[in-house]
Motif scaffolding. Structure first.
Motif, PDB file in Angstrom:
ATOM      1  N   LEU A 282       8.141   6.341   6.885  1.00 44.08           N
ATOM      2  CA  LEU A 282       8.848   5.890   8.083  1.00 44.08           C
ATOM      3  C   LEU A 282       8.967   7.031   9.082  1.00 44.08           C
ATOM      4  CD1 LEU A 282      10.560   3.860   9.693  1.00 44.08           C
ATOM      5  CD2 LEU A 282      12.540   4.600   8.354  1.00 44.08           C
TER       6      LEU A 282
ATOM      7  N   PRO B  16      10.075  -0.740   4.802  1.00 40.55           N
ATOM      8  CA  PRO B  16      10.538  -0.114   3.553  1.00 40.55           C
ATOM      9  C   PRO B  16       9.502  -0.204   2.430  1.00 40.55           C
ATOM     10  CG  PRO B  16      11.646  -2.230   3.895  1.00 40.55           C
ATOM     11  CD  PRO B  16      10.887  -1.931   5.141  1.00 40.55           C
TER      12      PRO B  16
ATOM     13  N   ALA C 279       8.182   3.053   0.559  1.00 40.59           N
ATOM     14  CA  ALA C 279       8.420   3.223  -0.884  1.00 40.59           C
ATOM     15  C   ALA C 279       7.130   3.505  -1.643  1.00 40.59           C
ATOM     16  CB  ALA C 279       9.100   1.967  -1.440  1.00 40.59           C
TER      17      ALA C 279
END
Length: 301
Positions: free
Chosen positions: A205, A195, A199
């Protein structure tokens, strides 16, 4: 069949599995981002290891826990660089560059810890360094150096530190406990990285459940992590460090043969010369050095 021969065959199996893994990872990365693949691989690999080493895990002390976490940080960094590098270079080149870590171990011990090493080890290091040049630097010059090769070289440096710290901590702590902890730490850090990198847009991903990806995760998690690690630990107890070093040095050869058969990868004369020099340097450092460098860990993908 003697116990010693069984141990040697077990080491050959480990070397074969880790060599083949370079090709398997290359194929799997077509359907997954680097950290997503690592998270799946090491999380799934840590689960059976938790059962295999359950007796050692129950006895873990605070010092042993932090020793395993420290080793795991180097392992995580090494695999992150290596996996990212494999996506951009060939499996054969990645395997031989990774093997350079074995020669780096005594050199780092000499430079940072003032460990005395003999002329044979320095000769092995120079041979491997020359091999690294021929393997990675094209005829056009260093400006055309492949980014993937540089990433795998970063992996080799981190693997060398991992080997050094395993050797340092295994004298005081359970090797089974340390084996599990470094895999578990790599799993946790990989999961945390997914993550975070998504971000920051460093690595979006990507995880498409294709047959190639499922096969890659299962092979690397079950066979090359959950099975090969305990097998290595067991085999090292029943054969000599020299035999261990010799057998594990065949790992990049298995990777090159597998890549030749599956991906039809062809190394040119220059790359073959480089690979040969790296392998010669590894053997010199292992057989003529004061302490075999790979007796507590492996080099593979």
């Amino acid at each position: 069949m003697s116990l010693r021969l069984k141990a040697q065959l077990g080491l050959v199996l480990c070397s074969l599995l880790w060599g083949v893994t370079f090709v398997v990872v290359k194929a799997a990365l077509a359907d997954a981002s680097v950290f997503a693949f690592m998270a799946a691989r090491f999380t799934l690999g840590a689960l059976p290891m938790a059962w295999i080493y359950r007796a050692d895990i129950r006895k873990l002390s605070g010092a042993e826990f932090w020793a395993g976490v420290r080793i795991g940080i180097f392992m995580f960094g090494g695999y992150a660089f290596q996996t990212a590098g494999i996506a951009e270079t060939t499996p054969s080149k990645a395997a031989f560059i990774t093997g350079f870590s074995v020669v780096l171990v005594p050199v780092l011990l000499a430079l940072l810890w003032r460990r005395r090493i003999n002329a044979w080890v320095w000769s092995g290091a120079l041979a491997s360094l020359a091999g690294l040049y021929y393997l990675t630097v094209p005829r056009q010059g260093i400006t055309d150096l492949n980014r993937g090769d540089l990433l795998v070289l970063g992996c080799a440096v981190l693997y060398a530190f991992q080997i050094i710290f395993i050797a340092r901590y295994s004298a005081k702590h359970s090797l089974g406990g340390l084996s599990f902890l470094q895999v578990a730490a790599t799993a946790v850090l990989s999961l945390a990285g997914v993550p975070l990198l998504a971000a920051t847009h460093w690595e979006p991903l990507r995880f498409h459940l294709t047959s190639e990806l499922i096969f890659g995760v299962l092979v690397t998690a079950v066979f090359t992590t959950a099975i090969a690690y305990p097998l290595l630990v067991w085999a090292q107890r029943h054969t000599s460090a020299t035999n261990t070093a010799l057998i594990l040095a065949s790992e990049p050869i298995f990777a090159a043969v597998t890549s030749f058969i599956v991906l039809h990868e062809r190394l040119g004369v220059r790359a073959l010369l480089g690979a040969g020099l790296i392998l010669a340097g590894i053997l010199l450092a292992e057989l003529k050095g004061p302490v075999p460098a790979v007796e507590e860990t492996h080099l593979g993908a």
